[in-house]
Write a protein that holds these residues in place. Sequence first.
Motif, PDB file in Angstrom:
ATOM      1  N   ASP A 142      62.159  38.755  39.147  1.00  0.00           N
ATOM      2  CA  ASP A 142      60.710  38.630  39.087  1.00  0.00           C
ATOM      3  C   ASP A 142      60.040  39.987  39.244  1.00  0.00           C
ATOM      4  OD1 ASP A 142      61.043  35.968  38.795  1.00  0.00           O
ATOM      5  OD2 ASP A 142      60.027  35.360  40.625  1.00  0.00           O
ATOM      6  N   THR A 143      58.864  40.078  38.670  1.00  0.00           N
ATOM      7  CA  THR A 143      58.034  41.265  38.802  1.00  0.00           C
ATOM      8  C   THR A 143      56.892  40.960  39.764  1.00  0.00           C
ATOM      9  OG1 THR A 143      58.553  42.009  36.570  1.00  0.00           O
ATOM     10  CG2 THR A 143      56.533  42.871  37.555  1.00  0.00           C
ATOM     11  N   ARG A 144      56.605  41.886  40.627  1.00  0.00           N
ATOM     12  CA  ARG A 144      55.529  41.680  41.597  1.00  0.00           C
ATOM     13  C   ARG A 144      54.534  42.824  41.494  1.00  0.00           C
ATOM     14  NH1 ARG A 144      56.691  38.498  46.869  1.00  0.00           N
ATOM     15  NH2 ARG A 144      54.599  37.814  47.395  1.00  0.00           N
ATOM     16  N   GLU A 145      53.263  42.461  41.346  1.00  0.00           N
ATOM     17  CA  GLU A 145      52.188  43.434  41.218  1.00  0.00           C
ATOM     18  C   GLU A 145      51.003  42.990  42.070  1.00  0.00           C
ATOM     19  OE1 GLU A 145      53.264  44.424  36.524  1.00  0.00           O
ATOM     20  OE2 GLU A 145      51.671  43.009  37.046  1.00  0.00           O
ATOM     21  N   VAL A 146      50.214  43.948  42.506  1.00  0.00           N
ATOM     22  CA  VAL A 146      49.000  43.652  43.269  1.00  0.00           C
ATOM     23  C   VAL A 146      47.831  44.357  42.598  1.00  0.00           C
ATOM     24  CG1 VAL A 146      47.802  43.919  45.464  1.00  0.00           C
ATOM     25  CG2 VAL A 146      50.212  43.288  45.448  1.00  0.00           C
ATOM     26  N   PHE A 147      46.815  43.571  42.271  1.00  0.00           N
ATOM     27  CA  PHE A 147      45.624  44.096  41.600  1.00  0.00           C
ATOM     28  C   PHE A 147      44.451  44.134  42.572  1.00  0.00           C
ATOM     29  CE2 PHE A 147      48.229  42.089  38.343  1.00  0.00           C
ATOM     30  CZ  PHE A 147      48.265  43.048  37.353  1.00  0.00           C
ATOM     31  N   LEU A 148      43.603  45.133  42.412  1.00  0.00           N
ATOM     32  CA  LEU A 148      42.362  45.164  43.176  1.00  0.00           C
ATOM     33  C   LEU A 148      41.383  44.176  42.558  1.00  0.00           C
ATOM     34  CD1 LEU A 148      43.582  48.259  43.333  1.00  0.00           C
ATOM     35  CD2 LEU A 148      41.370  48.715  44.402  1.00  0.00           C
ATOM     36  N   LEU A 149      40.615  43.490  43.413  1.00  0.00           N
ATOM     37  CA  LEU A 149      39.578  42.573  42.958  1.00  0.00           C
ATOM     38  C   LEU A 149      38.209  43.116  43.342  1.00  0.00           C
ATOM     39  CD1 LEU A 149      40.954  39.058  44.049  1.00  0.00           C
ATOM     40  CD2 LEU A 149      41.035  40.057  41.768  1.00  0.00           C
ATOM     41  N   ASN A 150      37.203  42.759  42.540  1.00  0.00           N
ATOM     42  CA  ASN A 150      35.842  42.966  43.024  1.00  0.00           C
ATOM     43  C   ASN A 150      35.407  41.710  43.781  1.00  0.00           C
ATOM     44  OD1 ASN A 150      35.108  41.048  41.110  1.00  0.00           O
ATOM     45  ND2 ASN A 150      33.957  42.458  39.826  1.00  0.00           N
ATOM     46  N   ASN A 151      34.216  41.722  44.317  1.00  0.00           N
ATOM     47  CA  ASN A 151      33.757  40.603  45.144  1.00  0.00           C
ATOM     48  C   ASN A 151      33.504  39.331  44.347  1.00  0.00           C
ATOM     49  OD1 ASN A 151      33.858  42.281  47.378  1.00  0.00           O
ATOM     50  ND2 ASN A 151      31.681  42.823  47.268  1.00  0.00           N
ATOM     51  N   CYS A 152      33.562  39.423  43.020  1.00  0.00           N
ATOM     52  CA  CYS A 152      33.348  38.256  42.161  1.00  0.00           C
ATOM     53  C   CYS A 152      34.656  37.684  41.633  1.00  0.00           C
ATOM     54  CB  CYS A 152      32.445  38.631  40.984  1.00  0.00           C
ATOM     55  SG  CYS A 152      30.853  39.341  41.452  1.00  0.00           S
ATOM     56  N   GLY A 153      35.791  38.273  42.035  1.00  0.00           N
ATOM     57  CA  GLY A 153      37.079  37.759  41.606  1.00  0.00           C
ATOM     58  C   GLY A 153      37.595  38.344  40.317  1.00  0.00           C
ATOM     59  N   ASP A 154      37.004  39.454  39.840  1.00  0.00           N
ATOM     60  CA  ASP A 154      37.473  40.112  38.627  1.00  0.00           C
ATOM     61  C   ASP A 154      38.551  41.134  38.977  1.00  0.00           C
ATOM     62  OD1 ASP A 154      35.502  38.881  36.820  1.00  0.00           O
ATOM     63  OD2 ASP A 154      34.046  40.090  37.940  1.00  0.00           O
ATOM     64  N   ILE A 155      39.572  41.208  38.143  1.00  0.00           N
ATOM     65  CA  ILE A 155      40.707  42.105  38.373  1.00  0.00           C
ATOM     66  C   ILE A 155      40.438  43.487  37.798  1.00  0.00           C
ATOM     67  CG2 ILE A 155      43.068  42.559  37.559  1.00  0.00           C
ATOM     68  CD1 ILE A 155      43.681  39.643  37.928  1.00  0.00           C
ATOM     69  N   LEU A 156      40.820  44.518  38.547  1.00  0.00           N
ATOM     70  CA  LEU A 156      40.880  45.873  37.978  1.00  0.00           C
ATOM     71  C   LEU A 156      42.177  45.951  37.192  1.00  0.00           C
ATOM     72  CD1 LEU A 156      39.856  48.801  37.743  1.00  0.00           C
ATOM     73  CD2 LEU A 156      41.101  49.313  39.857  1.00  0.00           C
ATOM     74  N   TYR A 157      42.077  46.090  35.869  1.00  0.00           N
ATOM     75  CA  TYR A 157      43.265  46.033  35.011  1.00  0.00           C
ATOM     76  C   TYR A 157      44.287  47.123  35.344  1.00  0.00           C
ATOM     77  CZ  TYR A 157      40.982  42.622  31.899  1.00  0.00           C
ATOM     78  OH  TYR A 157      40.405  41.505  31.375  1.00  0.00           O
TER      79      TYR A 157
ATOM     80  N   LEU B 160      44.480  38.271  48.884  1.00  0.00           N
ATOM     81  CA  LEU B 160      44.634  38.920  50.185  1.00  0.00           C
ATOM     82  C   LEU B 160      43.336  39.614  50.569  1.00  0.00           C
ATOM     83  CD1 LEU B 160      48.030  40.737  49.450  1.00  0.00           C
ATOM     84  CD2 LEU B 160      47.753  38.485  50.491  1.00  0.00           C
ATOM     85  N   ASN B 161      42.994  39.559  51.855  1.00  0.00           N
ATOM     86  CA  ASN B 161      41.882  40.390  52.311  1.00  0.00           C
ATOM     87  C   ASN B 161      42.421  41.766  52.699  1.00  0.00           C
ATOM     88  OD1 ASN B 161      42.989  40.198  54.940  1.00  0.00           O
ATOM     89  ND2 ASN B 161      41.757  38.375  55.389  1.00  0.00           N
TER      90      ASN B 161
ATOM     91  N   GLY C 276      37.971  46.171  46.258  1.00  0.00           N
ATOM     92  CA  GLY C 276      38.982  46.466  47.266  1.00  0.00           C
ATOM     93  C   GLY C 276      38.774  45.747  48.581  1.00  0.00           C
ATOM     94  N   ASN C 277      37.784  44.853  48.662  1.00  0.00           N
ATOM     95  CA  ASN C 277      37.698  43.989  49.838  1.00  0.00           C
ATOM     96  C   ASN C 277      38.749  42.884  49.751  1.00  0.00           C
ATOM     97  OD1 ASN C 277      35.317  45.137  51.193  1.00  0.00           O
ATOM     98  ND2 ASN C 277      34.209  44.442  49.380  1.00  0.00           N
ATOM     99  N   PHE C 278      39.186  42.600  48.514  1.00  0.00           N
ATOM    100  CA  PHE C 278      40.198  41.589  48.271  1.00  0.00           C
ATOM    101  C   PHE C 278      41.203  42.130  47.242  1.00  0.00           C
ATOM    102  CE2 PHE C 278      36.250  39.420  49.355  1.00  0.00           C
ATOM    103  CZ  PHE C 278      36.662  38.602  50.408  1.00  0.00           C
ATOM    104  N   TYR C 279      42.422  41.601  47.325  1.00  0.00           N
ATOM    105  CA  TYR C 279      43.497  41.989  46.421  1.00  0.00           C
ATOM    106  C   TYR C 279      44.177  40.722  45.902  1.00  0.00           C
ATOM    107  CZ  TYR C 279      42.863  46.645  48.395  1.00  0.00           C
ATOM    108  OH  TYR C 279      42.331  47.841  48.791  1.00  0.00           O
TER     109      TYR C 279
END
Length: 334
Positions: free
Chosen positions: A305-320, A235-236, A277-280
Amino acid sequence: MFWLFVGIITLTFVLPLLSAWIVAKVMDLAKAHPKPAKYTLITMFIILMVAGGLKIRDIYYEKSPYYFWNELMRKNPKPFNVSQEEFEAKNRAGYCWRDKKYYSKEELWHKAMKSLTGRMIYENKFYWDNKVVNINDDFLPTEEECARWNGCRVFKIPMNPDKEKFLKANIENKSDFWKGIDILIKHNEAQSFIFVSDKNYVNDDFKLKNYILIHKLDNPAYLSVYDSNSCCTVLNKSEWSLRRKNYILKNAGIDTAAFMQESRIPMDININSWGIGNFYFDVRYSYLISVTEFVAGDKREIPKDTREVFLLNNCGDILYKPYYFVPNLIQYTK
C-alpha cells in the motif's frame, strides 16, 4: 563566438534603430490618417494585452512553484468586507469563509473524499489532453489509450453484501470485471467520473461511508483502490504532529504526469493564518493491485500500500502538492 558577437550587435544597435523607424512610420500614419491610425493602435494594444495575458498564464501554470498553493487559496478567499486581522484569526480557529461555518472532522472527511476524487480526475485530464511526455519530452497520444481501454476515469462503487457477491461472481466465472461495473453504472448503482464537470460528480456530496474508489489510468493493469472504510482519516494539528516524523515532504521530482513540476508552500508565513494546515488527510490505498486480489481482499497486498498525507484547508479541500509520504510503509507503525 561569431554568432554571439552578431547577437550583441543586433541587440545594441539594430533593434533600437528598427524600433525608432517603426515609431516614426506610425507617427507619420497618425498625422496623415488620424482616425484609422487611432483604431489601428487600439486594436494592436488589445492584441498585445491578450497575447501578454496568455503568456503570463502559461508561465504561471507551467513554471510557478506555488501554482497548487494559489489554486487552494482561491477555494476559500478572503471576503472584501473583512479585515486581514479578523480573516487570519478565524482561519487559525478553523473557519471556512466560503461556506460560512466551522466544520467538524466528520464533515471534513466527506469534503476531503470528494476533493481527493477531484485530484484523481485532475491527473486523468492530462492523459485525455495528451499532455503526458516521455523521457525526450515528446507528447504521447495518451487520449487514444484512454478511449481504447475505457480508462482514465474514476469509479465510485457503493458496497453492500449483494454487490460484493456480484463482483466476486464475475471474477470466479472469468467474466469481464469492467463490464460488470458498467452494468452497475447503467443501473445507477455505481458512478464513473471522467471530468470535474460531470454532473454526477458535481452533484455528489460523497455523504456515503461504505464505498470504494477505483482510480484507473490508461493502462488497464493499473489500479489504485481506496476503501472508504479504511483508506482515509482527517487529522487535526495535534494528531498530525505525533506522526510527522515518519513522513517526508514531496515537493519536487517526477511523480505523475499531472504533478511532476516543482510545487512548494510559500516560505516565512503561518499557513494556519491562511486557513490551511489546521487539518490533514491521511490517505492509504492499494497500488497496482490486480482485480482478482481486489475482489478477494487479499491481505498480502497490505505491505504494498501507498500512504500519503495531504494538507487540507478549513473547507475540506486538498492541497494537491506538496504532500507528505511514507518512504517505507513496512517500517511504519501507527
